[in-house]
Design a protein around this motif. Sequence first.
Motif, PDB file in Angstrom:
ATOM      1  N   SER A  41       1.308  -1.200  -0.362  1.00  0.00           N
ATOM      2  CA  SER A  41       0.474   0.157   0.244  1.00  0.00           C
ATOM      3  C   SER A  41       0.633   1.324  -0.133  1.00  0.00           C
ATOM      4  O   SER A  41       1.430   1.274   0.874  1.00  0.00           O
ATOM      5  N   THR A  43       1.418   5.036   0.858  1.00  0.00           N
ATOM      6  CA  THR A  43       0.881   6.495   0.462  1.00  0.00           C
ATOM      7  C   THR A  43       1.484   7.412   0.026  1.00  0.00           C
ATOM      8  O   THR A  43       1.864   7.861   0.495  1.00  0.00           O
ATOM      9  N   THR A  60      -4.978  13.412  -8.283  1.00  0.00           N
ATOM     10  CA  THR A  60      -5.497  12.874  -7.139  1.00  0.00           C
ATOM     11  C   THR A  60      -5.177  11.395  -8.262  1.00  0.00           C
ATOM     12  O   THR A  60      -4.536  10.712  -7.846  1.00  0.00           O
ATOM     13  N   THR A  64      -2.329   9.039  -8.449  1.00  0.00           N
ATOM     14  CA  THR A  64      -3.021   7.156  -7.956  1.00  0.00           C
ATOM     15  C   THR A  64      -2.613   6.396  -9.753  1.00  0.00           C
ATOM     16  O   THR A  64      -2.219   5.151  -9.735  1.00  0.00           O
ATOM     17  N   SER A  68      -0.320   3.342  -9.097  1.00  0.00           N
ATOM     18  CA  SER A  68      -0.578   2.227  -9.782  1.00  0.00           C
ATOM     19  C   SER A  68      -0.002   1.370 -10.566  1.00  0.00           C
ATOM     20  O   SER A  68       0.056  -0.258 -10.920  1.00  0.00           O
ATOM     21  N   GLY A  75      -2.293  -0.517  -3.623  1.00  0.00           N
ATOM     22  CA  GLY A  75      -3.016  -0.077  -3.373  1.00  0.00           C
ATOM     23  C   GLY A  75      -2.456   1.315  -3.663  1.00  0.00           C
ATOM     24  O   GLY A  75      -1.099   1.901  -2.957  1.00  0.00           O
ATOM     25  N   VAL A  76      -3.245   2.278  -4.393  1.00  0.00           N
ATOM     26  CA  VAL A  76      -2.411   3.873  -3.496  1.00  0.00           C
ATOM     27  C   VAL A  76      -3.563   4.822  -2.919  1.00  0.00           C
ATOM     28  O   VAL A  76      -5.123   4.924  -2.961  1.00  0.00           O
ATOM     29  N   GLN A  77      -3.023   5.890  -1.659  1.00  0.00           N
ATOM     30  CA  GLN A  77      -3.858   6.920  -1.003  1.00  0.00           C
ATOM     31  C   GLN A  77      -2.923   8.291  -1.279  1.00  0.00           C
ATOM     32  O   GLN A  77      -1.944   8.101  -1.047  1.00  0.00           O
ATOM     33  N   VAL A  78      -4.115   9.158  -1.063  1.00  0.00           N
ATOM     34  CA  VAL A  78      -2.966  10.224  -1.564  1.00  0.00           C
ATOM     35  C   VAL A  78      -4.122  11.066  -0.457  1.00  0.00           C
ATOM     36  O   VAL A  78      -5.123  11.877  -0.481  1.00  0.00           O
ATOM     37  N   ASP A  79      -2.846  11.859  -0.055  1.00  0.00           N
ATOM     38  CA  ASP A  79      -3.688  12.894   1.586  1.00  0.00           C
ATOM     39  C   ASP A  79      -3.329  14.171   0.598  1.00  0.00           C
ATOM     40  O   ASP A  79      -1.855  14.616   0.495  1.00  0.00           O
TER      41      ASP A  79
END
Length: 378
Positions: A41, A43, A60, A64, A68, A75-79
Amino acid sequence: MASPTIEQVTAALATVNDPEIRRPITELDMIKGVDVSAEGSVTVGVFLTVAGCPMRDTITRDVTAAVSKLPGVAGVQVDLDVMSEEQRQALQTKLRGGQAAKEIPFAKPNSLTRVYAVASGKGGVGKSSVTVNLAAAMAAQGRKVGVVDADIYGHSIPRMLGVTGRPTQVEQMIMPPNAHGVKVISIGMFTEGNSPVVWRGPMLHRALQQFLADVYWGDLDVLLMDLPPGTGDIAISVAQLLPSAEILVVTTPQQAAAEVAERAGAISAQTHQTVAGVIENMSYLPCPHCGEPVDVFGSGGGQTVADALTRTLGTSVPLLGQVPIDVRLREGGDEGNPIVLDAPDAPASKELRSIADKISGRAKSLRGRQLGLSPNRG
């Protein structure tokens, strides 16, 4: 499959461009941090230039998508975060090439951007339509193009290019919207609804100066400036702020219009600017039955202006082209779809692209530029 390394993620992020500045987000110091878990994962922390950034969803999505693609990503999370004032000032300085002070990049002696001031003697000759289609044609050819809507009172470029977004401000720097590959700035982007602009000379000069110095144009090949009709304050300000700008005179075949257009070009004798040429718009109407040209507004006006300016200025001023009447040219302006893109095979489109080829292929003058040569002392 092993998780990607931070270096691999960073390399992937380097392929993501800021949608407004059009440079890699890694280069713009927009990456706050990268974290990769053992399970794959990822971030990614991203700094936005301003809190209400209109491109936050685009950034975003692009981040992603880029991350990816790496093998081992689960998985990719963009903060998203927002730059501090110090970070924005540092970005502003970086975009200006290390120069914190405001300056007009196109006025520098070593600028390679060709600047054309599109002028007319009177309104209603299609000057803005010509400007928009020349810009779209050159952008479609792969050139980096910008348009300044310098017609402060009669601004119409945003509608004609289909620009719906508003500029984003980063500190004292403005990021211009983009449409059809053309960067655009207009006073209409800063007014409410269809409110009129009631300004006098000094305010007009200041607005034009801000459009040239405060907007981040990047490395343009061509900058087109849509001037108001006549030889008033804006024409004088352009000569002062961008003395190297060349003038494109737009007229119709009508002799009365040609006489007025000649005055718009003759101002260059006083400002010491170059007239790049004359464009005759609404030259003729192709007969819908036989295809023969019908001279709705007379004939010969464009050549008359070119010949008169050649005599007045003592240098050759060419007639660059004659654009026929086409209802699709008007419709494209109303709908924000330039005819050169929407109907590329139309006679008007072919003529406009021909004119675009002529002016974008002109060699940049070396006059006033530093050549970096030194005497041979050997």
